[in-house]
Design an enzyme around this catalytic site. Structure first.
Site, PDB file in Angstrom:
ATOM      1  CE1 TYR A 135      29.370  74.355  15.263  1.00 37.93           C
ATOM      2  CE2 TYR A 135      30.971  74.020  16.979  1.00 37.93           C
ATOM      3  CZ  TYR A 135      30.029  73.519  16.120  1.00 37.93           C
ATOM      4  OH  TYR A 135      29.740  72.176  16.131  1.00 37.93           O
ATOM      5  CE  LYS A 182      29.649  68.281   1.204  1.00 33.86           C
ATOM      6  NZ  LYS A 182      29.852  66.904   0.748  1.00 33.86           N
ATOM      7  CG  ASP A 215      31.144  64.183   2.189  1.00 36.58           C
ATOM      8  OD1 ASP A 215      32.103  64.944   1.974  1.00 36.58           O
ATOM      9  OD2 ASP A 215      30.271  63.958   1.337  1.00 36.58           O
ATOM     10  CG  ASP A 239      32.271  70.386  17.820  1.00 41.25           C
ATOM     11  OD1 ASP A 239      32.917  69.736  18.664  1.00 41.25           O
ATOM     12  OD2 ASP A 239      31.173  70.924  18.073  1.00 41.25           O
TER      13      ASP A 239
END
Ligand code: NAP
Length: 488
Positions: A135, A182, A215, A239
């Site tokens: 971002y 991740k 995930d 987000d």
């Protein structure tokens, strides 16, 4: 954050009504805040659509920046980014300009809101890093075919957000913090959050800490959300999962949010400007009202915050008024009537739903400026040469090798979008025109100088067009770069 007050002793805050449904939601929340007896002086400011349309490309005028510089406290509605005006979100600009690095997004089951999870006592907080990651929006077209976005994650940024997560857990009497990352794929960037989390967790033995791959975190949130207490994560992951967690408790209409920094705090709901509902007096203002509760807590007005939270819970529990997202917009209570009902209920308490005891969050005080991590040694072991070529790998490889003959580097491998394609190991890769040639010092212990690199650029640049270089650094003896998929 020190609260700034006006000459008459009122708390100073910059008020940005925002776009779309923003003004209706913000008006509802400010009416309730004032009715709860909070003495607050609003500096009315602009940002977003109207400002873009006036030709200010950032969407944030200088007067608004000046106001925030004075008040250090912002209460705002959502801002839209109109198509065709500006290219950056004014929201992200505000968060980044004032280094509000911690985005706090609590969700809690609310009385009378039917969801598939009702009765399971969901009560968790997503703590999202707010200024780094993809971002940062640092994007380039590497070739006409391939776009790039840089994912920048700093050790200091990780430490700040991880400490906020643990401090928030302590301030709210929560028992668990899970780090969601991740790191299994992005070992340097997402891995930085995980490693920092594991180091900082040792200072909080009273809080249970664990790691979950993002995930699986999404999967677990849908399957068994009540297992989570505090989740700390990077900007984009946060987000996405915070919109998911909003849906668990009834949707974006109920999800508040705070952007905290050491100097400035910006309070806004998770939701956007939902333009299709704008000006109809039907939108659910609960998210913005609860955002007001977060703001009051942050500035130490704990009693007023509790009073409003109790009134919202009592109103929802009574079930006399219903928002459009719950019962449909053709039969809902208007935004203003819903607000009136909450004001009437100030002083009431829910029969079943408790309000937590909160203490102010102790924000981490880390040294400002660069140099948070200092290396003992840095060696340039090689460099990645990002280039454009229309050749297939079996022709590009020998072309590069011929061009760098006699130079201080040799070609280790070529990859296409991260997969090794030369020397071929039989992978089936649909190559496009952007390749990365990994060039390593011929002498494995050498520290390449800039003139070594320039020498290679001169030899290779006229044959294979480059657009980007990345030095391959060994920092304190550890490789500061990852391998390509398939690279040994
Ligand atoms: P959005 O405005 O959040 O709306 C998405 C959907 O969420 C709405 O259509 C509605 O669902 C529901 N919703 C949102 N707010 C609600 C509320 N208060 N009460 C009940 N339901 C609510 O997202 P978007 O449509 O993707 O974005 C619109 C604009 O907002 C864009 O310009 C975007 O950039 C901007 N935005 C701003 C912020 C911010 O200022 N922080 C955040 C996100 C997006 P249903 O359609 O199912 O009724």
């Amino acid at each position: 954050m020190a609260v700034r007050t006006s000459a008459s002793g009122k708390v100073l805050a910059s008020l940005i009504p925002g776009d779309g449904i923003g003004p209706e939601c913000v008006a509802s929340a400010t009416r309730i805040i004032e009715a709860a007896g909070v003495k607050i002086e609003w500096e009315h400011c602009e940002a977003g659509e109207g400002v873009f349309k006036k030709g200010i490309p950032s969407g944030v005028p200088q007067e608004t920046i000046d106001s925030i510089g004075r008040t250090r406290l912002v209460f705002k509605g959502p801002l839209g980014t109109p198509i065709g005006y500006g290219e950056k979100s004014a929201n992200v600009t505000l968060r980044k300009l004032f280094e509000t690095y911690a985005n706090i997004r609590p969700v809690r089951e609310l009385p009378g809101i039917p969801t598939p999870y009702a009765g399971r006592n969901i009560d968790l907080v997503v703590v999202r890093e707010n200024v780094e990651d993809l971002y940062a929006g640092i994007e380039h077209m590497q070739t006409p075919e391939v776009a790039q976005c840089l994912k920048l994650i700093s050790r200091k940024g990780c430490e700040k957000i991880v400490r906020v997560a643990f401090e928030l857990a302590r301030a709210e009497g929560r028992r668990k913090v899970a780090c969601a990352s991740k790191s299994n794929i992005m070992k340097m960037t997402e891995g930085m959050l995980k490693r920092t989390f594991e180091a900082v967790a040792k200072e909080y033995p009273d809080i249970e800490s664990s790691h979950v791959i993002i995930d699986n975190c999404a999967h677990q949130l849908v399957k068994k959300p009540e297992q989570f207490d505090v989740i700390v994560t990077t900007n984009m992951n946060g987000d996405i999962i915070s919109d998911l967690t909003s849906a668990l408790i009834g949707g974006l209409g109920f999800a508040p949010s705070a952007n905290l920094g050491n100097e400035v705090a910006i309070f806004e709901a998770v939701h956007g400007s939902a333009p299709k509902y704008a000006g109809k007096n039907v939108i659910n203002p609960t998210a913005v009202i609860l955002t007001g509760v977060l703001m009051l807590r942050h500035i130490g007005q704990l009693e007023a915050a509790q009073k409003i939270e109790h009134a919202v819970l009592a109103t929802l529990e009574e079930g006399k008024v219903k928002t459009g997202d719950v019962v449909g917009y053709d039969k809902c209570t208007s935004t203003s009537a819903y607000t009136d009902e909450i004001i009437k209920n100030l002083g009431k308490r829910s029969a079943k739903f408790q309000v937590r005891d909160y203490k102010p969050i102790r924000l981490p005080e880390l040294p400002a400026g660069p140099g948070f991590v200092k290396a003992r040694s840095v060696r340039i072991a090689g460099f990645d040469y990002f280039c454009q070529s229309f050749l297939l790998p079996d022709r590009l490889g020998p072309t590069v090798e011929r061009a760098i003959e006699g130079s201080p580097v040799k070609l280790k491998m070529i990859s296409n979008r991260g997969t090794k394609v030369y020397p071929s190991a039989g992978a089936i890769t649909d190559c496009n025109d952007q390749y990365r040639c990994r060039l390593m010092a011929r002498d494995p212990g050498a520290d390449l100088s800039d003139s070594d690199i320039i020498d290679v650029l001169q030899r290779l640049g006229s044959t294979v067009r480059w657009m980007h270089l990345e030095k391959l650094q060994e920092i304190d003896g550890e490789a500061g770069f990852t391998k390509a998929q398939g690279e040994d």
